[in-house]
Write an enzyme that holds these catalytic residues in place. Structure first.
Site, PDB file in Angstrom:
ATOM      1  CG  HIS A  29      11.243 -23.215 -22.748  1.00 62.55           C
ATOM      2  ND1 HIS A  29      10.108 -22.730 -22.170  1.00 62.55           N
ATOM      3  CD2 HIS A  29      11.975 -23.752 -21.744  1.00 62.55           C
ATOM      4  CE1 HIS A  29      10.160 -22.953 -20.874  1.00 62.55           C
ATOM      5  NE2 HIS A  29      11.277 -23.556 -20.585  1.00 62.55           N
ATOM      6  CG  HIS A  83      14.924 -27.023 -11.933  1.00 65.20           C
ATOM      7  ND1 HIS A  83      14.544 -28.184 -12.576  1.00 65.20           N
ATOM      8  CD2 HIS A  83      14.354 -26.008 -12.648  1.00 65.20           C
ATOM      9  CE1 HIS A  83      13.788 -27.877 -13.625  1.00 65.20           C
ATOM     10  NE2 HIS A  83      13.677 -26.571 -13.698  1.00 65.20           N
ATOM     11  CD  GLU A  85      14.010 -25.841 -18.016  1.00 68.64           C
ATOM     12  OE1 GLU A  85      13.258 -25.683 -17.039  1.00 68.64           O
ATOM     13  OE2 GLU A  85      13.666 -25.606 -19.200  1.00 68.64           O
ATOM     14  CG  ASP A  87      16.775 -22.352 -16.755  1.00 71.59           C
ATOM     15  OD1 ASP A  87      16.748 -23.588 -16.680  1.00 71.59           O
ATOM     16  OD2 ASP A  87      15.827 -21.637 -16.379  1.00 71.59           O
ATOM     17  CG  HIS A 149       9.532 -26.042 -14.726  1.00 76.43           C
ATOM     18  ND1 HIS A 149      10.562 -25.705 -15.542  1.00 76.43           N
ATOM     19  CD2 HIS A 149       8.476 -26.269 -15.539  1.00 76.43           C
ATOM     20  CE1 HIS A 149      10.172 -25.706 -16.791  1.00 76.43           C
ATOM     21  NE2 HIS A 149       8.925 -26.040 -16.828  1.00 76.43           N
ATOM     22  CG  ASP A 168      12.213 -22.980 -12.635  1.00 72.19           C
ATOM     23  OD1 ASP A 168      13.189 -22.217 -12.718  1.00 72.19           O
ATOM     24  OD2 ASP A 168      11.998 -23.893 -13.458  1.00 72.19           O
ATOM     25  CE1 TYR A 196       9.875 -18.229 -14.459  1.00 69.80           C
ATOM     26  CE2 TYR A 196       8.404 -19.142 -12.802  1.00 69.80           C
ATOM     27  CZ  TYR A 196       9.607 -19.160 -13.480  1.00 69.80           C
ATOM     28  OH  TYR A 196      10.542 -20.118 -13.178  1.00 69.80           O
ATOM     29  CG  HIS A 229      14.250 -17.761 -13.597  1.00 70.53           C
ATOM     30  ND1 HIS A 229      15.309 -17.718 -14.477  1.00 70.53           N
ATOM     31  CD2 HIS A 229      13.789 -19.027 -13.641  1.00 70.53           C
ATOM     32  CE1 HIS A 229      15.471 -18.906 -15.027  1.00 70.53           C
ATOM     33  NE2 HIS A 229      14.566 -19.733 -14.529  1.00 70.53           N
TER      34      HIS A 229
HETATM   35 FE1  FEO Z   1      12.733 -25.002 -15.072  1.00 71.85          FE
HETATM   36 FE2  FEO Z   1      14.393 -22.013 -14.683  1.00 71.85          FE
HETATM   37  O1  FEO Z   1      14.147 -23.795 -15.221  1.00 71.85           O
END
Ligand code: FEO
Length: 409
Positions: A29, A83, A85, A87, A149, A168, A196, A229
Site C-alpha cells: 500500500h 489483526h 488486515e 495480509d 496497527h 504488526d 517499517y 512480518h
Molecule cells: Fe496491519 Fe500486516 O497488517
C-alpha cells in the site's frame, strides 16, 4: 502444495512458524518493499491446538502445507485473529472452512472488522482486553493494542514459552530464508525495522507509546517476540523495544532532508546550494531527488530528521506531481517537531513554492527564513541566497537538537 515441501519451523518449546515468504512483493500500500516480506502465522501445540493469525489469500496453500507438516489441519481447535488486515486474514475464511475450528477468537473491534470484510459475524468469539484463555496445558493472555496497527489490533502472550505474538508491532518487510533476527545482518534489521516504523506506525506513535507502557505493565518477560512480518526476535529482543520507544518519542536530530524535483536543472542547483549551507552550518544534509528516491525512503529518512526542505519547479501553475505525491504521503504520516522551508525555480507565475509552503503549514513545520523563488536559472547571487537558507535551517536545528556538529571554519 504438499507437506513434504513446505515445512513448519520450530520457534519455542510449543510454537511453530507456519507462515509464508513473499519474495516478490515490491509495493505494500504505497510502501516500497524492496526486500519482499513474510506473512507470519504460528501454531501452538497445546491440548487445544491453536493457530495464531493466517496469511495473505494467495498463500493459503503454503500455510496449510506447513501446518500439515506438523499436524493435520483439521486437528486445530482454535484460531486467534490478532489483526483483521487482509495480509493476515485474506485466507481466514478458507482456513476456517478447511479446519472447522471449535472457536475463532478476535477482539470486539476485530470481530466487527472480520464481519465487515468477510461477513463472518456469528463465527467469532470476542475476547476482552486482558482476557486469559486456557489451552489446557498452556495459558494465553490477549491484550488489545488499538491502532497498532488498526482499531482491532491485539497481541497474544503465551506464558509458558514467555512468547509474545505481536502482530504488526516489531515487524518489518523482509523476505528471508532465516526465521530469526539473530541470524540476519544487523544493518539490514536496523534499516528495515526503521523503514517499517516510519511508513506504518509513525502516525500512530502515541498509541505505540501506550502499547509499550501496557506491555511493560504486564510484568512478564518477553523471551521471544514473534511478529506477523519479518524475523522473530529471540535474543536481544529488548533492542527492538528500545528502538520503538525512541521512534515513538520522535526525537529529532540535526539531519536535514532536502526533497526536490527539477525540470531543467535549476531547482536541483538550488537544492545543492542549500545542502552546502546546511553542512557549513553544522547540520547533516541528505539530498533526495525524488526522481530517484521512493516516497517511503524519504519517510524513512524523516524518522529522525529535524528539518524538511522541499523544492519544486512550477509547472502548469502548480508544483510537480512528484512533489505532491511525496508531500501528501509525508503529511499522512504526521511527523512532529520539524523545521523547514520551500524553494523552487519558475518561468512565469511561480506557484509551486506557495503550494509547498501550504503543505508544510498543514504539517505544522516551523518555517525558517523566506521561501526562495528563482526565475529560470539561479545566478551566483541566487545560489548564495539558497546557501544562506541552508545555514539558517542548520542554525535553527542547532537550537532544537542536541547532536549538532561543529560548523566549518
Ligand atoms: Fe496491519 Fe500486516 O497488517
Amino acid at each position: 502444495m504438499v507437506k513434504e515441501t513446505f515445512k513448519a519451523v520450530k520457534v519455542s518449546e510449543h510454537v511453530y512458524w507456519v507462515g509464508a515468504i513473499d519474495w516478490a512483493v515490491r509495493d505494500f500500500h504505497g510502501y516500497s518493499t524492496n526486500r519482499g516480506t513474510t506473512y507470519n502465522a504460528y501454531l501452538i501445540l497445546a491440548d487445544k491446538i491453536t493457530l495464531v493469525d493466517t496469511v495473505k489469500a494467495s498463500f493459503r496453500n503454503e500455510l496449510l502445507a506447513r501446518i500439515a507438516s506438523i499436524v493435520k489441519p483439521e486437528k486445530i481447535d482454535y484460531i486467534i485473529s490478532n489483526h483483521a488486515e487482509m495480509d493476515h486474514t485474506g485466507c481466514l475464511p478458507d482456513v476456517i472452512e478447511a479446519v472447522k475450528p471449535a472457536k475463532v477468537f478476535a477482539s470486539a473491534m476485530g470481530a466487527k472488522a472480520l464481519a465487515e470484510h468477510f461477513g463472518m459475524d456469528s463465527q467469532i468469539t470476542t475476547v476482552k482486553d486482558g482476557e486469559k484463555l486456557s489451552l489446557g496445558n498452556l495459558n494465553l493472555t490477549l491484550v488489545e493494542t488499538r491502532m497498532c496497527h488498526w482499531p482491532d489490533s491485539m497481541v497474544t502472550y503465551l506464558h509458558e514459552d514467555e512468547l509474545l505474538f505481536s502482530q504488526d508491532a516489531f515487524g518489518m518487510h523482509l523476505a528471508s530464508s532465516e526465521r530469526f533476527a539473530d541470524e540476519i545482518d544487523e544493518t539490514v534489521l536496523d534499516v528495515e525495522a526503521a523503514k517499517y516504523y516510519a511508513n506504518i506506525l509513525l502516525p500512530l506513535s502515541s498509541f505505540v507509546a501506550k502499547t509499550l507502557d501496557k506491555a511493560v505493565g504486564l510484568g512478564v518477560p518477553f523471551s521471544i517476540i514473534a511478529p506477523d512480518h519479518g524475523p522473530i526476535w529471540r535474543k536481544e529482543s529488548g533492542g527492538i523495544i528500545e528502538s520503538y520507544a525512541r521512534w515513538a518519542g520522535q526525537k529529532r536530530t540535526n539531519k536535514a532532508v532536502v526533497v526536490y524535483d527539477t525540470m531543467w536543472g535549476s531547482t536541483a542547483a538550488m537544492a545543492r546550494a542549500i545542502g552546502e549551507g546546511l553542512t557549513a552550518g553544522g547540520a547533516s544534509a541528505k539530498l533526495m531527488p525524488i526522481g530517484s528516491s521512493h516516497r517511503s525512503d524519504v519517510a524513512t529518512e524523516m524518522l529522525d530528521a529535524g528539518a524538511l526542505l522541499v523544492g519544486s519547479p512550477t509547472m502548469n501553475n502548480t508544483l510537480f506531481p512528484t512533489l505532491a505525491d511525496v508531500l501528501t504521503y509525508l503529511k499522512g504520516l504526521k511527523p512532529k517537531g520539524l523545521v523547514g522551508g520551500a524553494f523552487g525555480s519558475f518561468g512565469w507565475s511561480g506557484e509551486a513554492v506557495k503550494d509547498i509552503a501550504s503543505y508544510l503549514k498543514d504539517m505544522d513545520v516551523e518555517i525558517v527564513g523566506e521561501a526562495v523563488r528563482v526565475k529560470y536559472v539561479p545566478d551566483a547571487a541566487a545560489l548564495l541566497v539558497c546557501r544562506r537558507l541552508g545555514e539558517m535551517v542548520a542554525e535553527r536545528l542547532g537550537e532544537i537538537c542536541d547532536d549538532r556538529q561543529q560548523p566549518e571554519p
